[in-house]
Design an enzyme around this catalytic site. Structure first.
Site, PDB file in Angstrom:
ATOM      1  N   CYS A  37      30.508  26.650 -10.833  1.00 11.97           N
ATOM      2  CA  CYS A  37      31.498  27.008 -11.856  1.00 11.97           C
ATOM      3  C   CYS A  37      31.920  25.807 -12.704  1.00 11.97           C
ATOM      4  O   CYS A  37      32.652  25.961 -13.675  1.00 11.97           O
ATOM      5  CB  CYS A  37      32.719  27.667 -11.222  1.00 11.97           C
ATOM      6  SG  CYS A  37      32.333  29.275 -10.506  1.00 11.97           S
ATOM      7  N   HIS A  78      35.445  36.532 -26.834  1.00 11.44           N
ATOM      8  CA  HIS A  78      34.325  35.758 -27.367  1.00 11.44           C
ATOM      9  C   HIS A  78      34.714  34.308 -27.675  1.00 11.44           C
ATOM     10  O   HIS A  78      34.364  33.773 -28.727  1.00 11.44           O
ATOM     11  CB  HIS A  78      33.696  36.452 -28.574  1.00 11.44           C
ATOM     12  CG  HIS A  78      32.867  37.619 -28.171  1.00 11.44           C
ATOM     13  ND1 HIS A  78      33.409  38.841 -27.835  1.00 11.44           N
ATOM     14  CD2 HIS A  78      31.523  37.751 -27.994  1.00 11.44           C
ATOM     15  CE1 HIS A  78      32.446  39.677 -27.503  1.00 11.44           C
ATOM     16  NE2 HIS A  78      31.292  39.042 -27.572  1.00 11.44           N
ATOM     17  N   GLU A 129      37.473  39.293 -12.654  1.00  6.91           N
ATOM     18  CA  GLU A 129      36.481  38.398 -13.252  1.00  6.91           C
ATOM     19  C   GLU A 129      35.060  38.915 -13.021  1.00  6.91           C
ATOM     20  O   GLU A 129      34.188  38.747 -13.862  1.00  6.91           O
ATOM     21  CB  GLU A 129      36.633  37.003 -12.652  1.00  6.91           C
ATOM     22  CG  GLU A 129      35.701  35.978 -13.259  1.00  6.91           C
ATOM     23  CD  GLU A 129      35.857  34.612 -12.648  1.00  6.91           C
ATOM     24  OE1 GLU A 129      36.610  33.811 -13.225  1.00  6.91           O
ATOM     25  OE2 GLU A 129      35.229  34.341 -11.606  1.00  6.91           O
TER      26      GLU A 129
END
Length: 145
Positions: A37, A78, A129
């Site tokens: 991550c 985005h 998530e």
């Protein structure tokens, strides 16, 4: 949409409103313990926001559903979350982990709500998530240690 039931917070308010939506965003967690991550990667985040209060505004809303989505979706969809000012790399408590994103969404919503005529409150933010990983953020109440 999600058609899901979320954990319900206990409260004494007359009205409770829930808004579901999703947004797509990328992030990286610049910390040694973050594993893969640490690298930029993306998610489609699913959000449920719970707002409650006793009074409606002049239009009969606790808050307009559209406004909740605008506050979060328009800001984060985005984007690279790390680029948003709310996630400062100078403070590891602000890296855009799912926990911090959920808390930050709560802060954004609550700040807006406290400026409205009827001042409802955001009770919780549920942020998924991945299909198997989510965070539920509820602020601590005064005297609740």
């Amino acid at each position: 949409m999600m058609q899901q039931i979320y954990p319900a917070p206990n409260h004494h308010y007359s009205y409770e409103l829930n808004k579901d939506f999703h947004f797509s965003a990328a992030h990286a967690i610049p910390a040694d313990g973050a594993g893969k991550c640490r690298f930029v990667h993306g998610h489609t985040y699913y959000v449920n926001i719970t707002v409650a209060g006793d009074d409606l505004d002049h239009a009969g809303f606790l808050i307009n559903f559209k406004k909740i989505k605008q506050l979060v979706h328009d800001r984060f969809d985005h984007t690279l979350l790390n680029d948003d000012q709310i996630f400062s790399e100078d403070d590891s408590d602000r890296f855009p982990t799912t926990e911090v994103v959920a808390r930050s969404i709560w802060e954004i919503i609550e700040e807006h709500l406290q400026q409205t005529e009827n001042t409802p409150t955001c009770l919780q933010v549920f942020l998924r998530e991945t299909p198997t990983s989510y965070v539920l953020y509820r602020p601590k109440k005064e005297g609740n240690l």
